[in-house]
Design an enzyme around this catalytic site. Structure first.
Site, PDB file in Angstrom:
ATOM      1  N   LYS A  41      47.337  35.784  52.628  1.00 32.34           N
ATOM      2  CA  LYS A  41      45.905  35.497  52.700  1.00 32.34           C
ATOM      3  C   LYS A  41      45.631  34.367  53.686  1.00 32.34           C
ATOM      4  CE  LYS A  41      43.483  32.912  49.880  1.00 32.34           C
ATOM      5  NZ  LYS A  41      42.765  32.329  48.709  1.00 32.34           N
ATOM      6  N   ASP A  73      40.913  37.677  49.011  1.00 36.06           N
ATOM      7  CA  ASP A  73      40.665  36.597  48.059  1.00 36.06           C
ATOM      8  C   ASP A  73      40.075  37.207  46.790  1.00 36.06           C
ATOM      9  OD1 ASP A  73      38.122  37.320  48.785  1.00 36.06           O
ATOM     10  OD2 ASP A  73      37.469  35.304  49.355  1.00 36.06           O
TER      11      ASP A  73
END
Length: 212
Positions: free
Chosen positions: A121, A139
Site C-alpha cells: 500500500k 486502504d
C-alpha cells in the site's frame, strides 16, 4: 467478476464526481510522503497532516530521522497511534535509504518493499504520486468499497489489489484509488453508507440489495 460495462460505468461516475481526486496527505518531498504514509496506518490522513505539520519542521532529512532520539520521535508521532512501532520503522527505514539508496526514496516496488514498515500500500502511494508509476492503493476505503460494489470478493488487501488490477485500466489505477477514498468519506461510509444519495448505486451490488 463484474462485467466490463459495469466497471466502466463505475469508473465514469467516480471520474464525474471526483475529477481532481488526489492524495490527501500533505507533503513537499518524496521522503515526507513516505513518512506520512507510514504514519497513516490505522490513522486518518487528517490527523497525520496535523502531526506532520510540526514533525517536518523538526526532521527535514533522512539523516534527521535516522539519527533521531527514539523516545523523542515516539512522542512526536504519538497521536497517530502505534507510535512505538512506527518510530522504530521510520528510523530504520531512513537508515536504509541512506545506506542502500544514496539518500533517495526508491522508485520501484521491489526496492520499496525492502524498507522497514513499507508494504505494498505504502509503496503504491509513493510510486503513483512521486514517480507516476500507476498502482492500486488498497486502504480501508478501497477494501470496503470494492467489496460493496462487487469488484472483488477478497478480504486480503494484496488479493484485492490484484483483482482490481485485472479490471481497472492501468493508467487509471492511482486516480481510481484516490477516488474510492473520496467516495468512501463522502457517501459510502463504513457504518452507514448513504445508498439513496449514491449515483453509483445502479452499478453497485450492495446498493442494489438495499432496494429489495
Amino acid at each position: 467478476m463484474p462485467s466490463k460495462e459495469t466497471v466502466n460505468k463505475i469508473i465514469e461516475e467516480l471520474e464525474r464526481l471526483y475529477p481532481d481526486a488526489g492524495c490527501s496527505l500533505t507533503y513537499s518531498t518524496p521522503l515526507q510522503l513516505l513518512i506520512a504514509t507510514q504514519l497513516a496506518a490505522q490513522c486518518t490522513d487528517e490527523r497525520v497532516n496535523i502531526v506532520t505539520k510540526e514533525l517536518f519542521k523538526k526532521y527535514k532529512t533522512a539523516e534527521d530521522f535516522a539519527n533521531a532520539d527514539l523516545k523523542a520521535l515516539e512522542q512526536d508521532i504519538r497521536p497517530t497511534g502505534f507510535y512505538r512501532n512506527k518510530a522504530r520503522n521510520i528510523k530504520e527505514c531512513c537508515r536504509m535509504i541512506i545506506e542502500k539508496f544514496n539518500g533517495e526514496v526508491p522508485d520501484s516496488m521491489e526496492k520499496l518493499l525492502m524498507l522497514p514498515g513499507v508494504g505494498r500500500k505504502t509503496a503504491n502511494v509513493i510510486l503513483g504520486n512521486i514517480y507516476n508509476i500507476p498502482g492500486i492503493v488498497v486502504d480501508t476505503h478501497a477494501k470496503r468499497l470494492s467489496n460493496r460494489m462487487g469488484l472483488t470478493k477478497e478480504e486480503d488487501p494484496v488479493k484485492i489489489e490484484f483483482d482490481l488490477m485485472k479490471i481497472i485500466p492501468r493508467e487509471k489505477w492511482s486516480k481510481f484509488s484516490n477516488q474510492l477514498v473520496f467516495h468512501g468519506r463522502a457517501v459510502c461510509k463504513a457504518r452507514k453508507p448513504d445508498c439513496e444519495a449514491c449515483s453509483i448505486r445502479p452499478y453497485c451490488v450492495y446498493g442494489q440489495k438495499t432496494l429489495k
